[in-house]
Design a protein around this motif. Structure first.
Motif, mmCIF file in Angstrom:
data_model
loop_
_atom_site.group_PDB
_atom_site.id
_atom_site.type_symbol
_atom_site.label_atom_id
_atom_site.label_comp_id
_atom_site.label_asym_id
_atom_site.label_seq_id
_atom_site.Cartn_x
_atom_site.Cartn_y
_atom_site.Cartn_z
ATOM 1 N N GLU A 170 40.188 56.581 45.909
ATOM 2 C CA GLU A 170 41.661 56.494 45.935
ATOM 3 C C GLU A 170 42.292 57.869 45.745
ATOM 4 N N ASN B 99 48.678 46.459 38.910
ATOM 5 C CA ASN B 99 49.053 45.187 39.535
ATOM 6 C C ASN B 99 50.573 44.979 39.497
ATOM 7 N N ASN B 100 51.274 45.998 39.978
ATOM 8 C CA ASN B 100 52.734 45.998 40.124
ATOM 9 C C ASN B 100 53.541 46.015 38.826
ATOM 10 N N ARG C 177 35.227 54.022 42.911
ATOM 11 C CA ARG C 177 36.461 53.412 43.408
ATOM 12 C C ARG C 177 37.659 54.347 43.194
ATOM 13 N N SER D 237 48.942 51.869 41.546
ATOM 14 C CA SER D 237 49.839 52.617 42.428
ATOM 15 C C SER D 237 50.719 53.522 41.570
ATOM 16 N N ASN E 291 44.818 46.659 41.121
ATOM 17 C CA ASN E 291 45.571 47.429 42.096
ATOM 18 C C ASN E 291 46.379 48.496 41.345
ATOM 19 N N ASN F 42 37.953 44.516 42.245
ATOM 20 C CA ASN F 42 38.820 44.277 43.411
ATOM 21 C C ASN F 42 40.161 43.657 43.035
ATOM 22 N N ASP F 43 40.263 43.143 41.812
ATOM 23 C CA ASP F 43 41.542 42.556 41.379
ATOM 24 C C ASP F 43 42.458 43.596 40.748
#
Ligand code: DC
Length: 232
Positions: free
Chosen positions: A119, A86-87, A115, A71, A69, A66-67
């Motif tokens: 996505e 995470n960015n 997971r 994108s 991320n 869950n930690d």
């Protein structure tokens, strides 16, 4: 023109992502590199020392999913989307041989797959997407309108990968790249969860002896006839 989903699966270093990127650009579709997502999770596991030479704390990774991320952000000058963990842009960091050596282990973990598949399905829900990977036509988009299964001999794939890494300035040998290619073939196609298999309705392309242009023309021809047929 109606938009479709195009799934491109195949063994590692077959040039799937080159085809997928070009196809997406030509059709004005979204391109998703699903392998980059498994690679980014691998990088996260390495950064947090959940994986290292000789050990893998699978439970720790699962507890920390869950930690993570992930994108994608479109890079205008490159013409495709780069992956962020995470960015932080990790597009380059995930392509090292070290990540390649661990990624198959991470891709075996069902919790990770569940997971990432979720996505990926979300990213493709509006169609107009070209996604490449190992289980896109079988698990992620079993109803994709067009599926390709790309293959090439292990030697050819290792040579292409080797040339790519050398060009980037990485210090690698052909022998270790060939070993990694063969190792990933074995793990990817024998894992219990979503092994790499050709979907029954996928079109197989062996590009061992095709130039990039020949390969693109072949695939684009198939895509065009599919799209024309749908528009009649
Ligand atoms: O396409 P690639 O070589 O960058 O993929 C890296 C690894 O990720 C590959 O060894 C298998 C795994 N993978 C997967 O299991 N499922 C996908 N859809 C994409 C990649």
């Amino acid at each position: 023109m109606s938009r479709i989903t195009i799934a491109i699966d195949g063994f590692s270093s077959t040039g799937k992502s080159t085809i997928a990127k070009e196809l997406a650009a030509k059709l004005h579709y979204v391109y998703v590199d699903s392998g980059a997502m498994y690679r980014a999770v691998t990088l996260y596991a390495m950064q947090h020392e959940f994986i290292n030479e000789g050990y893998f704390f699978k439970d720790k990774l699962i507890n920390n999913l869950n930690d993570i991320n992930l994108s994608f952000h479109f890079n205008e000058s490159l013409g495709f989307a780069e992956i962020f963990l995470n960015n932080v842009n990790v597009e380059h960091k995930i392509r090292t041989l070290e990540v390649s050596n661990f990624v198959s282990k991470i891709a075996e973990v069902s919790e990770v797959r569940r997971r990432l598949v979720e996505e990926q399905q979300e990213m493709g829900k509006n169609k107009g997407v070209v996604m490449d990977g190992r289980d896109i036509g079988t698990v992620v988009f079993p109803n994709a309108e067009l599926k390709f299964f790309v293959n090439a001999s292990a030697d050819k794939r290792a040579k292409r990968r080797f040339d790519e890494l050398i060009k980037k300035g990485d210090k690698v040998t052909y022998k270790e790249i060939l070993k990694n290619v063969k190792y990933r073939d074995r793990v990817d196609s024998t894992r219990l969860d979503s092994p790499l298999v050709k979907a029954d309705d996928a079109i197989e392309i062996d590009n061992s002896d095709l130039t990039l242009t020949e390969q693109f023309d072949l695939i684009y021809g198939i895509v065009k006839s599919k799209l024309d047929l749908r528009d009649i």
